[in-house]
Enzyme design. Sequence first.
Site, mmCIF file in Angstrom:
data_model
loop_
_atom_site.group_PDB
_atom_site.id
_atom_site.type_symbol
_atom_site.label_atom_id
_atom_site.label_comp_id
_atom_site.label_asym_id
_atom_site.label_seq_id
_atom_site.Cartn_x
_atom_site.Cartn_y
_atom_site.Cartn_z
ATOM 1 N N PHE A 1 0.680 -1.206 0.130
ATOM 2 C CA PHE A 1 -0.143 -0.103 -0.005
ATOM 3 C C PHE A 1 0.892 1.136 -0.014
ATOM 4 C CE2 PHE A 1 -2.575 -3.105 2.130
ATOM 5 C CZ PHE A 1 -3.647 -3.298 1.061
ATOM 6 N N CYS A 2 2.146 1.145 0.449
ATOM 7 C CA CYS A 2 2.923 2.347 0.543
ATOM 8 C C CYS A 2 4.439 1.875 0.918
ATOM 9 C CB CYS A 2 2.629 3.010 1.743
ATOM 10 S SG CYS A 2 3.446 4.667 1.978
#
Lengths: 379, 79
Positions: free
Chosen positions: B16-17
Amino acid sequence: MGKRILILGGGTGGTIVANLLARGLRTEMRRGDVTVNMLSASDKHVYQPAFLYVAFGRMQDDEFIRDQKSLLDPLINFYVDPAVKINTDKQSVLAKSGKEYPYDYLVIATGSRIVPEEIPGLKEGAHWFYDLEGAKKLRTALKAFQGGRIVMAVGIPHKCPVAPLEMTFMLDDLFSQNGLKNKYEIYYTYPIGRVHAMEPVAHWAVKAFEQRGIKYETFFNMKKIDPVKKQIHSEEGSIVDYDLLIAVPPHKGQPVIEDSNLGTSGWIPTNKKNLKMDGQENVFVVGDTTNIPISKAGSTAHFEADTVAESLICQIKEGCPGRDYDGKVFCFVETGLEKGTYVWFNYNTPPNPGEPSQMIHWFKLAYNRLYWLSARGIL
Amino acid sequence: MLDLKVSKTVDARGAFCPGPLMELIGSMKTEPVGSVIEILSSDHGSAKDIPEWIGKVGHEYIGTEQKEGYWSIVVKKAK
Ligand SMILES: Cc1cc2nc3c(=O)[nH]c(=O)nc-3n(C[C@H](O)[C@H](O)[C@H](O)COP(=O)(O)OP(=O)(O)OC[C@H]3O[C@@H](n4cnc5c(N)ncnc54)[C@H](O)[C@@H]3O)c2cc1C
């Protein structure tokens, strides 16, 4: 002979692993059945998130720098003797002093460093807050700023992915409150097609940018800086003018990693679950220096350290395989000088930032002091 | 697409990041010109963003294949 655990790096990840091991293996360490040695590049421990506040004159050195030895359990042997060559075949690490440190288990937690020299002109033309010296220079520049265009430009890869947004919002609060209203413009650039890596954060941040009048450009990767003309050229072909450039320089792992052929650019290929270096049963990797596609953050290092310490304790005490890391990351996000929010996520749960509040901002300020409990393996 | 020899695969599924495109940009920097990089992504936005970025920067977009629950996107470093 007892089991020898060697930890490289006395930052967030290494220190937490060491202190948790000292707690979990106290009896074995007292008996001499287990020894824990730590090598670091400095006798100091620096809480890096403070640099953001240093730039605004809101934190002083003695609040975020401590003697590393004072944070470590007395059972841990600490040496300021940085590793220069890691030899996994020989299970030994050569340090700067010329001394060899053999190990049965190795934990690599040497972190990451900024490499502004990778982008021509960046060193000469930009400010940054990703090391202490840079943060202090920026503090002077912000104090002297009389108006004009501030560009916040983000390089890849970098640690603490929320810090550029935090800086942007804090700058806007500072200058809208200190008499420079209508005399400055903030221009934010980001490497991918939205203003933040995390989609929900990007959605929220774009709305906040629009409310505050902050302009932005996406798909912008710094190619070179012209410090004379005060222009940033992007890989994508655009040119942006600035009066004050604040950049997040690209990062690399430490030279010892590449010098030992353990990973390109200093990022070590690491199993994202058991945190072992690929192909090595007795080498664990923690924090920024893994190549796991996850945020490089203190909280990541912290949760990884918990996993590695528990796995090692379990293995040494009972011969069990240990547990897996679930990809957990938790980050506070300062949304200005007075408010904050937070995001957490793991390999299966996407981030979902909440409404910013003063309370969360205060909690972040409190955590800036509580961090020392985390480093000691208590919180 | 399948005939090309992939020099590096970046598995950014569940990332996600910083996410697949950031991982790809980082990897492009360290791979030599001519290398073929495959990125695995479970993020819908990236399946659109990656070809767009490749076009803007002037690398060569080879193609995207939708697999079970993720995309395989292949690019060639052109400069
Ligand atoms: C401005 C800024 C803001 C940040 N804000 C946040 C935040 O809000 N939340 C968050 O979670 N994270 C934040 N971070 C990121 C966080 O500080 C790092 O991700 C974290 O410190 C990584 O931990 P680490 O143990 O991998 O490395 P580090 O903590 O950097 O420690 C690395 C250690 O290795 C040592 N070392 C270096 N070379 C050698 C060698 N050759 N041999 C032995 N030892 C060596 C160093 O001396 C150091 O002790 C921020 C960082 C910055 C710069």
